[in-house]
Design an enzyme around this catalytic site. Sequence first.
Site, PDB file in Angstrom:
ATOM      1  N   LYS A  11      -4.353  43.814  40.152  1.00  0.00           N
ATOM      2  CA  LYS A  11      -4.381  43.667  41.609  1.00  0.00           C
ATOM      3  C   LYS A  11      -3.252  44.449  42.304  1.00  0.00           C
ATOM      4  CE  LYS A  11      -6.698  39.190  41.284  1.00  0.00           C
ATOM      5  NZ  LYS A  11      -6.766  37.804  41.793  1.00  0.00           N
ATOM      6  N   TYR A  51     -16.052  39.411  45.987  1.00  0.00           N
ATOM      7  CA  TYR A  51     -15.614  38.004  45.999  1.00  0.00           C
ATOM      8  C   TYR A  51     -16.549  37.121  46.838  1.00  0.00           C
ATOM      9  CZ  TYR A  51     -11.141  38.751  43.584  1.00  0.00           C
ATOM     10  OH  TYR A  51     -10.173  38.991  42.641  1.00  0.00           O
ATOM     11  N   PHE A  59      -9.345  30.476  51.434  1.00  0.00           N
ATOM     12  CA  PHE A  59      -8.488  31.612  51.093  1.00  0.00           C
ATOM     13  C   PHE A  59      -9.216  32.957  51.129  1.00  0.00           C
ATOM     14  CE2 PHE A  59      -9.945  29.711  47.037  1.00  0.00           C
ATOM     15  CZ  PHE A  59     -10.597  30.793  46.455  1.00  0.00           C
ATOM     16  N   ARG A  87      -9.309  35.594  29.636  1.00  0.00           N
ATOM     17  CA  ARG A  87      -8.899  34.468  30.496  1.00  0.00           C
ATOM     18  C   ARG A  87      -7.713  33.714  29.893  1.00  0.00           C
ATOM     19  NH1 ARG A  87     -11.760  33.671  34.808  1.00  0.00           N
ATOM     20  NH2 ARG A  87     -11.434  31.421  35.006  1.00  0.00           N
ATOM     21  N   THR A  93      -5.033  30.349  37.225  1.00  0.00           N
ATOM     22  CA  THR A  93      -5.031  31.105  38.485  1.00  0.00           C
ATOM     23  C   THR A  93      -3.671  31.041  39.180  1.00  0.00           C
ATOM     24  OG1 THR A  93      -7.370  30.556  38.762  1.00  0.00           O
ATOM     25  CG2 THR A  93      -6.207  31.335  40.722  1.00  0.00           C
ATOM     26  N   ARG A 104      -0.217  35.879  34.091  1.00  0.00           N
ATOM     27  CA  ARG A 104       0.053  35.337  35.429  1.00  0.00           C
ATOM     28  C   ARG A 104       1.384  34.607  35.483  1.00  0.00           C
ATOM     29  NH1 ARG A 104      -6.180  33.571  36.399  1.00  0.00           N
ATOM     30  NH2 ARG A 104      -6.844  35.348  37.656  1.00  0.00           N
ATOM     31  N   GLU A 128     -20.067  41.960  37.234  1.00  0.00           N
ATOM     32  CA  GLU A 128     -18.838  42.628  37.678  1.00  0.00           C
ATOM     33  C   GLU A 128     -18.671  44.009  37.035  1.00  0.00           C
ATOM     34  OE1 GLU A 128     -16.284  38.645  38.911  1.00  0.00           O
ATOM     35  OE2 GLU A 128     -15.650  39.786  37.153  1.00  0.00           O
TER      36      GLU A 128
HETATM   37  P1  CMP Z   1      -9.265  35.604  40.924  1.00  0.00           P
HETATM   38  O1  CMP Z   1      -9.326  35.188  39.486  1.00  0.00           O
HETATM   39  O2  CMP Z   1      -9.330  37.048  41.218  1.00  0.00           O
HETATM   40  O3  CMP Z   1     -10.433  34.849  41.724  1.00  0.00           O
HETATM   41  C1  CMP Z   1     -10.334  34.479  43.067  1.00  0.00           C
HETATM   42  C2  CMP Z   1      -8.984  34.777  43.653  1.00  0.00           C
HETATM   43  O4  CMP Z   1      -8.685  34.126  44.856  1.00  0.00           O
HETATM   44  C3  CMP Z   1      -7.901  34.284  42.705  1.00  0.00           C
HETATM   45  O5  CMP Z   1      -7.875  35.046  41.528  1.00  0.00           O
HETATM   46  C4  CMP Z   1      -6.674  34.407  43.599  1.00  0.00           C
HETATM   47  O6  CMP Z   1      -6.194  35.731  43.686  1.00  0.00           O
HETATM   48  C5  CMP Z   1      -7.253  34.044  44.983  1.00  0.00           C
HETATM   49  N1  CMP Z   1      -6.856  32.727  45.459  1.00  0.00           N
HETATM   50  C6  CMP Z   1      -6.063  32.507  46.525  1.00  0.00           C
HETATM   51  N2  CMP Z   1      -5.893  31.202  46.739  1.00  0.00           N
HETATM   52  C7  CMP Z   1      -6.587  30.560  45.800  1.00  0.00           C
HETATM   53  C8  CMP Z   1      -6.795  29.185  45.508  1.00  0.00           C
HETATM   54  N3  CMP Z   1      -6.237  28.210  46.229  1.00  0.00           N
HETATM   55  N4  CMP Z   1      -7.576  28.868  44.448  1.00  0.00           N
HETATM   56  C9  CMP Z   1      -8.164  29.857  43.716  1.00  0.00           C
HETATM   57  N5  CMP Z   1      -7.989  31.185  43.955  1.00  0.00           N
HETATM   58  C10 CMP Z   1      -7.208  31.541  44.988  1.00  0.00           C
END
Ligand code: CMP
Length: 140
Positions: A11, A51, A59, A87, A93, A104, A128
């Site tokens: 990212k 997305y 968000f 993963r 996340t 992460r 994807e």
């Molecule tokens: P990603 O795995 O790319 O999938 C959705 C993205 O939304 C996540 O990673 C984050 O970058 C973003 N995001 C921001 N806020 C949230 C949240 N509260 N819960 C989940 N994803 C979030």
Amino acid sequence: MAIERTLSILKPDATRRNVTGAINERFEARGLSIVAQQRLRLTKEEAERFYEVHAARPFYESLVAFMISGPVVVQVLEGEGAVARVREIMGATDPEKAAPGTIRKDFGLSVEENSVHGSDSRETAEREIAFFFSEIEICP
Ligand code: CMP
């Protein structure tokens, strides 16, 4: 376990800090091969479409703005059980909740600026991969 392919995105927070190589080392050290990779800037329309499953989430707009704020690296990773393995290597996340030693945990800045995306299932991986790499086979 079968050899699979999955999609990952490094990212804008990762490209901005020049840590894409360090992140790729984590994947390669765990047996994943980068079989396709491109650095690019997402358009707003592409980020929204990529997305779209999150369109109703609070968000979403902020996420789209973040994803177009700088270059990303989109890549296809291949290896045994690649979807689950990526993963696991990425971690939760929210970097604050991610296990020690995960990408992460070590590179993420916040739940939004969490450095890396990985497909969440084989079905999602197919969609994807096709989104960015129409010329790449879904299966090895
Ligand atoms: P990603 O795995 O790319 O999938 C959705 C993205 O939304 C996540 O990673 C984050 O970058 C973003 N995001 C921001 N806020 C949230 C949240 N509260 N819960 C989940 N994803 C979030």
